[in-house]
Design an enzyme around this catalytic site. Structure first.
Site, PDB file in Angstrom:
ATOM      1  N   LYS A   1     -14.135   2.557  -3.443  1.00  0.00           N
ATOM      2  CA  LYS A   1     -13.309   3.999  -2.994  1.00  0.00           C
ATOM      3  C   LYS A   1     -13.832   5.308  -3.295  1.00  0.00           C
ATOM      4  O   LYS A   1     -13.977   6.350  -3.125  1.00  0.00           O
ATOM      5  CB  LYS A   1     -12.295   3.938  -3.277  1.00  0.00           C
ATOM      6  CG  LYS A   1     -10.969   3.206  -2.599  1.00  0.00           C
ATOM      7  CD  LYS A   1     -10.963   3.061  -1.045  1.00  0.00           C
ATOM      8  CE  LYS A   1      -9.817   1.675  -0.461  1.00  0.00           C
ATOM      9  NZ  LYS A   1      -9.914   2.457   1.399  1.00  0.00           N
TER      10      LYS A   1
ATOM     11  N   THR B   1       3.947   1.365   2.648  1.00  0.00           N
ATOM     12  CA  THR B   1       3.562   0.529   3.749  1.00  0.00           C
ATOM     13  C   THR B   1       4.237  -0.858   3.767  1.00  0.00           C
ATOM     14  O   THR B   1       4.579  -1.248   2.442  1.00  0.00           O
ATOM     15  CB  THR B   1       1.945   0.463   3.240  1.00  0.00           C
ATOM     16  OG1 THR B   1       1.675  -0.633   2.334  1.00  0.00           O
ATOM     17  CG2 THR B   1       1.331   1.420   3.633  1.00  0.00           C
TER      18      THR B   1
ATOM     19  N   TYR C   1     -11.926  -2.565  -5.694  1.00  0.00           N
ATOM     20  CA  TYR C   1     -11.341  -1.724  -4.792  1.00  0.00           C
ATOM     21  C   TYR C   1     -11.807   0.189  -4.745  1.00  0.00           C
ATOM     22  O   TYR C   1     -11.854   0.915  -4.326  1.00  0.00           O
ATOM     23  CB  TYR C   1      -9.830  -2.169  -5.103  1.00  0.00           C
ATOM     24  CG  TYR C   1      -8.893  -0.880  -4.062  1.00  0.00           C
ATOM     25  CD1 TYR C   1      -8.966  -0.759  -2.592  1.00  0.00           C
ATOM     26  CD2 TYR C   1      -8.179   0.331  -4.680  1.00  0.00           C
ATOM     27  CE1 TYR C   1      -8.398   0.024  -2.870  1.00  0.00           C
ATOM     28  CE2 TYR C   1      -7.655   1.240  -3.501  1.00  0.00           C
ATOM     29  CZ  TYR C   1      -7.653   0.769  -2.752  1.00  0.00           C
ATOM     30  OH  TYR C   1      -6.549   2.111  -1.577  1.00  0.00           O
TER      31      TYR C   1
END
Length: 244
Positions: free
Chosen positions: A154, A185, A150
């Site tokens: 990014k 979220t 990740y």
């Protein structure tokens, strides 16, 4: 006048979460929006809810053919594309020792390669329109360390944004990256993670997690003509986390 009046946008990963929040705000600000996602049922229902200025197209963001189809459908329905929001992404919470090569490559394909494909495919449409704005959703982990895979991707999105911004300046196309922190979220605030997120929020300088709408406000700004002199830059929405 609405801030995105006359604009045509593509937003990936827009069936739910932050992508859905961006799409809703774009519609409110007068844009015509093509929402893409793999979740066809949710995407179709959400586009219907947003009304005649929204169109859903099922898309695998790692597919060059799917990208060509999405841009063709956008131009057919609304005209040349003037905004691209590369929002789709995944995270796998595993250590480097636990992560398989297959898992790692999947993260790279979805988080990094899709951004390259999106920009490559949409830029010619923006050239036809005479310019545009590309907003690449990175993360605070595109600035500081986090999970393997990740974090790497990014950071890559941040680098691609700068490279594309320099190349696209001659075309009147601006390219910027947005770096959200912890956002409320559905994935983040589900029951099995809710307590951990609440505990972590105590360490955020603003003492809370962000709402998706707060990220959408930044994305709308960058997509609009208000950000006409901003390109190749990082815009951070993290409540002060990376300032510590």
């Amino acid at each position: 006048m609405a801030r995105l009046e006359g604009k045509v946008a593509i937003i990936t990963g827009a069936a739910q979460g932050m992508g859905a929040s961006h799409a809703k705000r774009f519609i409110e600000e007068g844009a015509k929006v093509v929402l893409t996602d793999l979740n066809e049922e949710k995407g179709q229902a959400f586009a219907a809810e947003l009304g005649e200025n929204a169109l859903f197209v099922k898309q695998n963001v790692t597919s060059e053919e799917d990208w060509a189809h999405v841009v063709a459908e956008a131009e057919k329905a609304f005209g040349p594309v003037t905004i691209l929001v590369n929002n789709a992404g995944i995270s796998v919470a595993k250590s480097i020792l636990q992560t398989t090569l297959e898992e790692y490559r999947r993260i790279v394909e979805i988080n990094q390669v899709s951004v390259f494909l999106g920009m490559k495919t949409v830029i010619p449409s923006m050239q036809k329109a005479g310019g545009g704005s590309i907003v690449n959703i990175s993360s605070m982990n595109g600035l500081v360390g986090g999970a393997i895979g990740y974090t790497d991707t990014k950071f890559a999105v941040r680098g691609m944004t700068k490279a594309a911004a320099l190349e696209c300046a001659n075309y009147g196309i601006r390219v910027n990256s947005v770096h959200p922190g912890v956002i409320a979220t559905p994935m983040v605030v589900q029951e099995d993670t809710k307590a951990a997120v609440e505990e972590f929020s105590k360490h955020i300088p603003l003492k809370r997690v962000a709402q998706s709408e707060e990220v959408s406000n930044m994305v709308v700004f960058l997509a609009s003509d208000e950000a006409s002199y901003s390109t190749g830059s990082e815009f951070i929405v993290d409540g002060g986390l990376t300032a510590q």
